[in-house]
Design an enzyme around this catalytic site. Structure first.
Site, PDB file in Angstrom:
ATOM      1  N   ASP A  31       0.823  -1.207   0.000  1.00 35.28           N
ATOM      2  CA  ASP A  31       0.000   0.000   0.000  1.00 35.28           C
ATOM      3  C   ASP A  31       0.863   1.266   0.000  1.00 35.28           C
ATOM      4  O   ASP A  31       1.951   1.274   0.591  1.00 35.28           O
ATOM      5  CB  ASP A  31      -0.895  -0.034   1.251  1.00 35.28           C
ATOM      6  N   GLY A  32       0.346   2.310  -0.633  1.00 37.60           N
ATOM      7  CA  GLY A  32       1.007   3.612  -0.556  1.00 37.60           C
ATOM      8  C   GLY A  32       1.600   4.105  -1.864  1.00 37.60           C
ATOM      9  O   GLY A  32       2.249   5.155  -1.894  1.00 37.60           O
ATOM     10  N   GLU A  78     -11.986  -5.011  -4.774  1.00 36.97           N
ATOM     11  CA  GLU A  78     -12.538  -3.660  -4.578  1.00 36.97           C
ATOM     12  C   GLU A  78     -11.825  -2.622  -5.468  1.00 36.97           C
ATOM     13  O   GLU A  78     -12.296  -1.491  -5.607  1.00 36.97           O
ATOM     14  CB  GLU A  78     -12.420  -3.240  -3.109  1.00 36.97           C
ATOM     15  N   ASN A  79     -10.692  -3.007  -6.053  1.00 37.26           N
ATOM     16  CA  ASN A  79      -9.946  -2.049  -6.877  1.00 37.26           C
ATOM     17  C   ASN A  79     -10.679  -1.661  -8.160  1.00 37.26           C
ATOM     18  O   ASN A  79     -10.327  -0.673  -8.807  1.00 37.26           O
ATOM     19  CB  ASN A  79      -8.542  -2.573  -7.212  1.00 37.26           C
ATOM     20  N   SER A 207      -8.199  -5.164   4.888  1.00 33.61           N
ATOM     21  CA  SER A 207      -8.768  -4.888   3.565  1.00 33.61           C
ATOM     22  C   SER A 207      -9.141  -6.155   2.786  1.00 33.61           C
ATOM     23  O   SER A 207      -8.796  -6.291   1.609  1.00 33.61           O
ATOM     24  CB  SER A 207      -7.812  -4.021   2.733  1.00 33.61           C
TER      25      SER A 207
HETATM   26  C1  FPP Z   1      -1.760   0.245  -3.326  1.00 33.43           C
HETATM   27  O1  FPP Z   1      -1.365   1.573  -3.457  1.00 33.43           O
HETATM   28  C2  FPP Z   1      -1.349  -0.552  -4.446  1.00 33.43           C
HETATM   29  C3  FPP Z   1      -2.200  -1.120  -5.369  1.00 33.43           C
HETATM   30  C4  FPP Z   1      -3.657  -0.973  -5.384  1.00 33.43           C
HETATM   31  C5  FPP Z   1      -1.687  -1.928  -6.454  1.00 33.43           C
HETATM   32  C6  FPP Z   1      -0.448  -2.685  -6.119  1.00 33.43           C
HETATM   33  C7  FPP Z   1       0.180  -2.970  -7.387  1.00 33.43           C
HETATM   34  C8  FPP Z   1       1.474  -2.935  -7.666  1.00 33.43           C
HETATM   35  C9  FPP Z   1       2.572  -2.709  -6.700  1.00 33.43           C
HETATM   36  C10 FPP Z   1       1.862  -3.147  -9.035  1.00 33.43           C
HETATM   37  C11 FPP Z   1       1.491  -4.486  -9.571  1.00 33.43           C
HETATM   38  C12 FPP Z   1       2.290  -5.579  -8.981  1.00 33.43           C
HETATM   39  C13 FPP Z   1       2.737  -6.621  -9.681  1.00 33.43           C
HETATM   40  C14 FPP Z   1       3.408  -7.742  -8.952  1.00 33.43           C
HETATM   41  C15 FPP Z   1       2.616  -6.674 -11.132  1.00 33.43           C
HETATM   42  P1  FPP Z   1      -2.497   2.670  -3.534  1.00 33.43           P
HETATM   43  O2  FPP Z   1      -2.695   3.007  -4.957  1.00 33.43           O
HETATM   44  O3  FPP Z   1      -3.707   2.211  -2.803  1.00 33.43           O
HETATM   45  O4  FPP Z   1      -1.799   3.831  -2.772  1.00 33.43           O
HETATM   46  P2  FPP Z   1      -2.505   4.975  -1.910  1.00 33.43           P
HETATM   47  O5  FPP Z   1      -3.213   4.270  -0.772  1.00 33.43           O
HETATM   48  O6  FPP Z   1      -1.337   5.785  -1.442  1.00 33.43           O
HETATM   49  O7  FPP Z   1      -3.417   5.708  -2.828  1.00 33.43           O
END
Ligand code: FPP
Length: 251
Positions: A31-32, A78-79, A207
């Site tokens: 996350d982040g 949920e994404n 989550s």
């Molecule tokens: C959370 O950060 C991250 C995600 C929803 C996606 C995670 C995906 C990756 C690291 C890339 C894909 C991975 C692979 C292995 C191909 P956020 O967007 O929720 O951050 P925020 O909470 O700061 O908005």
């Protein structure tokens, strides 16, 4: 029904391949990414891009520590609530990740496994994922589990629905249903128990990730944003885990 959880304390406390107190199975809520990008005045995709680089480093480091299974939460059910453009960016990163990294992972003996309903993705992404799973299925040096369109409640619900159907078909006696019957119907069936669940970025919630599997996992939260997480940060988390006293409800 048995009052005992499906996994014995003995099995859960078995040391990982890396030695005593190395977790066999680690899962990460990465996350982040968005906040990392926003802090730099960059588009969110830049955070996801850096997040993929972090994931690559952490997969490598996990192998060096002797962790048998690393489960990464890459896309939750949920994404889909995110803007279409961000979903498209994440799918493109996934495409690129498989195209550019699969060879190295396969050569390193890593088996790729997916949990979640990835069949809902676009056809070419499903084919890339199926190809990665197929190409690495005989590998045994370690397992990278990628959670894609994954939600733990849906995973448990599907197991319950299967059991209800099997009961109705007479294949199973409802009175004999045990914890193991649920576990065998989860995406994580056959993997070692989850030992350590890490979440980055300061948020302290699960989550909808591995809710069943986390029953006796150690939880580790860090304020570090995922793109800033690295092999050193993993080592800190593992050292913290090594100092935990896992009692599984006992004394
Ligand atoms: C959370 O950060 C991250 C995600 C929803 C996606 C995670 C995906 C990756 C690291 C890339 C894909 C991975 C692979 C292995 C191909 P956020 O967007 O929720 O951050 P925020 O909470 O700061 O908005």
């Amino acid at each position: 029904m048995s009052a005992e959880p499906a996994r014995s304390a003995t099995a859960e406390s078995a040391p990982g391949a890396g030695g005593a107190n190395v977790p066999r199975h680690v899962a990460i809520i990465m996350d982040g990414n968005g906040r990392w990008a926003e802090k730099r005045g960059l588009p969110r995709v830049a955070g996801h891009r850096k997040g993929v680089e972090t994931a690559k480093d952490v997969v490598r480091a996990a192998g060096e520590h002797g962790i048998e299974v690393l489960t990464l939460y890459a896309f939750s059910s949920e994404n889909w609530r995110r803007p279409a453009s961000e979903i498209a960016d994440l799918m493109n990163l996934l495409r690129r990740f498989i195209r550019t990294e699969l060879g190295e992972l396969a050569d390193a003996g890593i088996r790729i496994k997916v949990i979640g309903d990835y069949q809902a993705f676009e056809r070419d992404v499903v084919e890339l994922i199926d190809g990665a799973i197929g190409r690495t299925k005989a590998n045994a040096k370690g397992t990278l589990v990628v959670a894609l369109n994954y939600g733990a409640q849906a995973e448990i619900l599907a197991a319950a629905q299967q059991l209800a159907q099997e009961s109705r078909d007479g294949a199973i006696d409802p009175a004999s249903i045990e914890f193991t019957h649920i576990e065998e119907r989860l995406g994580t069936h056959g993997l070692p128990p989850l030992d350590l669940l890490i979440r980055t970025s300061g948020e302290m919630r699960l989550s909808n990730f591995l809710l069943w599997q986390a029953a006796y996992a150690e939880l580790y939260f860090t304020d570090t944003l995922w793109p800033d997480f690295d092999a050193d940060a993993l080592a800190v988390a593992l050292a913290d885990y090594a100092g935990r006293d896992r009692r599984y409800g006992g004394l």
